[in-house]
Design a protein around this motif. Structure first.
Motif, short mmCIF file in Angstrom:
data_model
loop_
_atom_site.label_atom_id
_atom_site.label_comp_id
_atom_site.label_asym_id
_atom_site.label_seq_id
_atom_site.Cartn_x
_atom_site.Cartn_y
_atom_site.Cartn_z
N ALA A 448 15.33 -13.97 11.92
CA ALA A 448 14.84 -12.86 12.77
C ALA A 448 15.80 -11.69 12.78
CB ALA A 448 14.60 -13.36 14.20
N THR A 449 16.32 -11.33 11.62
CA THR A 449 17.20 -10.18 11.49
C THR A 449 16.38 -8.95 11.10
OG1 THR A 449 17.65 -10.70 9.17
CG2 THR A 449 19.13 -11.65 10.83
N LEU A 450 17.07 -7.82 10.91
CA LEU A 450 16.38 -6.60 10.53
C LEU A 450 15.58 -6.78 9.24
CD1 LEU A 450 19.12 -3.91 11.25
CD2 LEU A 450 16.98 -4.20 12.48
N ARG A 451 16.12 -7.55 8.31
CA ARG A 451 15.42 -7.77 7.05
C ARG A 451 14.09 -8.47 7.25
NH1 ARG A 451 16.96 -7.53 1.96
NH2 ARG A 451 19.15 -7.31 2.46
N ASP A 452 13.99 -9.28 8.30
CA ASP A 452 12.77 -10.04 8.55
C ASP A 452 11.68 -9.21 9.22
OD1 ASP A 452 13.78 -12.64 7.63
OD2 ASP A 452 15.10 -12.49 9.36
N PHE A 453 12.04 -8.06 9.80
CA PHE A 453 11.07 -7.27 10.56
C PHE A 453 10.79 -5.89 9.97
CE2 PHE A 453 12.27 -10.37 13.78
CZ PHE A 453 11.04 -10.66 14.35
N GLU A 454 11.71 -5.33 9.18
CA GLU A 454 11.52 -3.99 8.62
C GLU A 454 10.92 -4.11 7.22
OE1 GLU A 454 11.91 -1.26 10.20
OE2 GLU A 454 13.05 -1.86 11.96
N TYR A 455 9.60 -4.02 7.13
CA TYR A 455 8.92 -4.19 5.85
C TYR A 455 8.87 -2.86 5.08
CZ TYR A 455 7.47 -8.46 8.19
OH TYR A 455 7.45 -9.65 8.87
N THR A 456 10.03 -2.29 4.80
CA THR A 456 10.09 -0.98 4.18
C THR A 456 9.71 -1.00 2.71
OG1 THR A 456 12.46 -1.32 3.80
CG2 THR A 456 11.82 -0.10 5.78
N ASP A 457 9.66 -2.19 2.10
CA ASP A 457 9.28 -2.28 0.69
C ASP A 457 7.80 -2.55 0.51
OD1 ASP A 457 9.31 -4.79 1.76
OD2 ASP A 457 10.33 -5.76 0.08
N ALA A 458 7.01 -2.47 1.58
CA ALA A 458 5.59 -2.80 1.51
C ALA A 458 4.73 -1.59 1.15
CB ALA A 458 5.11 -3.38 2.84
N TYR A 459 5.31 -0.39 1.12
CA TYR A 459 4.53 0.82 0.92
C TYR A 459 4.34 1.13 -0.56
CZ TYR A 459 5.21 1.40 5.89
OH TYR A 459 5.21 1.20 7.25
N LEU A 460 3.23 1.78 -0.86
CA LEU A 460 2.90 2.12 -2.24
C LEU A 460 3.50 3.46 -2.63
CD1 LEU A 460 -0.89 1.13 -2.32
CD2 LEU A 460 1.10 -0.28 -2.87
N THR A 461 3.71 3.65 -3.90
CA THR A 461 4.14 4.95 -4.42
C THR A 461 2.90 5.83 -4.57
OG1 THR A 461 3.86 4.31 -6.73
CG2 THR A 461 6.00 3.81 -5.69
N PRO A 462 3.09 7.16 -4.65
CA PRO A 462 1.93 8.04 -4.86
C PRO A 462 1.11 7.65 -6.09
CG PRO A 462 3.82 9.34 -4.18
CD PRO A 462 4.31 7.94 -4.39
N GLU A 463 1.79 7.20 -7.16
CA GLU A 463 1.08 6.79 -8.37
C GLU A 463 0.22 5.54 -8.12
OE1 GLU A 463 4.33 7.41 -8.19
OE2 GLU A 463 4.29 9.40 -9.12
N GLN A 464 0.78 4.58 -7.40
CA GLN A 464 0.02 3.37 -7.09
C GLN A 464 -1.18 3.67 -6.19
OE1 GLN A 464 3.39 1.22 -5.42
NE2 GLN A 464 3.39 -0.22 -7.14
N ILE A 465 -0.99 4.62 -5.28
CA ILE A 465 -2.10 5.00 -4.40
C ILE A 465 -3.23 5.62 -5.21
CG2 ILE A 465 -2.79 6.50 -2.49
CD1 ILE A 465 0.10 6.25 -1.48
N ARG A 466 -2.88 6.53 -6.13
CA ARG A 466 -3.92 7.18 -6.93
C ARG A 466 -4.65 6.18 -7.81
NH1 ARG A 466 -0.18 11.51 -6.93
NH2 ARG A 466 0.88 10.74 -8.79
N GLU A 467 -3.93 5.19 -8.33
CA GLU A 467 -4.59 4.16 -9.14
C GLU A 467 -5.65 3.41 -8.33
OE1 GLU A 467 -1.67 1.55 -10.71
OE2 GLU A 467 -0.72 3.07 -11.98
N ARG A 468 -5.36 3.19 -7.05
CA ARG A 468 -6.30 2.45 -6.20
C ARG A 468 -7.46 3.32 -5.74
NH1 ARG A 468 -6.07 -2.29 -4.12
NH2 ARG A 468 -7.45 -1.53 -2.47
N THR A 469 -7.22 4.63 -5.59
CA THR A 469 -8.23 5.48 -4.95
C THR A 469 -9.03 6.32 -5.93
OG1 THR A 469 -6.59 7.26 -4.61
CG2 THR A 469 -6.86 5.64 -2.85
#
Length: 477
Positions: A448-469
């Protein structure tokens, strides 16, 4: 969007609309985030928009609004977790579709928001208007061992974990035969001299000072709380005199305050300060500020210190149908002027939420938008017990008057009568009966440290977003 009608063979008449369905789709309004800003916006839209004027959706991993300012009191056991988790489904006019998940990318051109549901599934949600109120994350730095060792105070789960952890240190110290281990378990370090850090240190210090009376084998003098901050002053927004008053209150309780100091290195059994001191401790609580949600970076828009640069009407220039507010937006502070932006406080977020709702309604009804203007009402800091410092409307208060103002403000800001009743009952019960210092034990083996709660690596890059949309556009979700 027109509904396709089915004709019978040989029928030359124009198709009749299907019974019970609109011939023209209603505008879709998507609100991202269930914090103060997002919830106030949704509630205003529900009250002031007719059900036939728009469809409302809210993206949130939980179906409640967390009243963050009272989180330290949950960690200290003064309030139960449920009392500050205000249900989103209690509104009489509740009609908003809640999407259980978090937004991880936005394509403003396609008008699509990519959402990761709590199951892990990725879905595209189309919108006509989007309100970005994703809030903030804990601001961390590249300090060895920080994210693997430190605990945060941004979520209900973190507050519950911190309480369990602090009480467990008393249990383990009481059972230990090793003086060095006992001493390290009874030292606690809080980093951050803002409101969150100061209130967290104050409330938890009261918890340990009261709990140690139930541990006859423990020497109360061994319990040491450290509050450190790199800034030269504690809570500078309060002003010189109130800031010094808060320091004096904490020092009288035995809290060791170190200013101009931060963490150089963190480990599981000790913390090294930047002034060279090494503190043996098993508890490091990190509250050294916040940063805008990483969702901001997925839009490719202009930012101001990491926050979206918006107009006074809280629209995002160059992006059709996009509004941003709260911690994620640098909203011009017209009441102050001089190119200032509104601080990321609850009172600004709530009022911005209502103003954005009004501006969306104005857009739908072809009326002019109005700028956000609000003069700060002041600050309140609850240090637990009878101790508090407050500055309502510029008036400096200490002690019981300040405590009355602080708790009165928080109580009135709770959105439902049920939440107000729970909080008031908890305050009264705690004042009369005290605490039992019970650990829940849920997931006690989880770090239950900061690493367990801050999901900062879960977001997509603009390129990944465009591929999906690509090709998504305005299709039905």
């Amino acid at each position: 969007m027109c509904e396709a009608a089915v004709r019978r063979a040989g029928d030359d008449q124009p198709p009749e609309p299907e019974k019970g369905r609109d011939t023209v789709a209603r505008p879709r309004i998507l609100v991202v985030g269930a914090g103060f800003a997002g919830v106030e916006c949704v509630r205003r839209l529900e009250r002031r928009l007719g059900s036939d004027e728009a469809d409302l959706a809210l993206v949130s991993p939980t179906a409640y609004q967390l009243y963050l300012p009272l989180l330290p009191q949950v960690a200290s056991g003064m309030l139960t977790p449920q009392s500050i988790a205000v249900s989103l489904r209690r509104s009489r006019k509740y009609r908003t579709r809640i999407i259980p998940g978090g937004a991880i990318g936005v394509d403003p051109k396609a008008k699509v928001c990519v959402i990761r549901k709590i199951t892990g599934e990725l879905v595209n949600e189309s919108y006509d208007y989007i309100v970005l109120a994703p809030g903030s994350i804990t601001r961390t730095f590249d300090i060895p061992g920080l994210t693997d060792t430190a605990r945060g105070m941004k979520t209900l789960a973190e507050a519950a974990y911190v309480r369990d952890h602090v009480i467990s240190q008393l249990d383990l110290a009481d059972a230990s035969q090793d003086p060095a281990e006992r001493a390290s378990r009874l030292q606690f370090v809080v980093v951050g001299g803002g409101y969150a850090g100061t209130e967290t240190a104050a409330c938890l210090q009261r918890l340990t000072s009261a709990a140690v009376k139930r541990y006859p084998r423990l020497d109360p003098a061994l319990i040491r709380w450290h509050l450190i901050d790199i800034a030269p002053k504690l809570m500078p927004e309060l002003g010189e005199r109130l800031g010094l008053s808060a320091q004096e209150i904490l020092r009288k309780r035995g809290v060791r305050i170190s200013l101009g100091v931060s963490i150089a290195k963190a480990g599981p059994e000790e913390v090294t300060f930047t002034d060279g001191r090494v503190i043996p401790t098993r508890t490091l609580i990190w509250t050294a500020g916040v940063a805008a949600s990483p969702l901001v970076a997925t839009l490719g828009a202009e930012t101001v210190r990491g926050r979206l640069a918006v107009t006074a009407e809280m629209t995002l220039p160059g992006f059709d149908g996009v509004f941003a507010l709260g911690d994620a937006a640098a909203v011009p502070d017209l009441a102050t002027g001089e190119d200032a932006v509104c601080p990321p406080t609850a009172q600004h977020a709530m009022r911005q939420g209502r103003k954005v709702a009004d501006n969306i309604i104005a857009t739908l009804r072809h009326r002019p938008l109005q700028p956000y203007v609000h003069k700060d009402l002041g600050l309140v800091v609850d240090l637990g017990g009878r101790d508090a410092v407050s500055k309502p409307l510029g008036i400096e208060l200490r002690g019981l008057p300040a405590q009355a103002v602080a708790r009165g403000y928080h109580w009135s800001a709770l959105r439902t009568n049920v939440a107000k009743t729970r909080v008031l009952t908890n305050w009264l019960l705690n004042a009369v009966a005290g605490d039992d210092f019970v650990r829940t034990g849920f997931q006690s083996r989880t770090p239950a440290t900061l690493r367990d709660f801050e999901y900062t690596d879960a977001y997509l890059t603009p390129e990944q977003i465009r591929e999906r949309t690509v090709g998504s556009g305005h299709t039905e979700p």
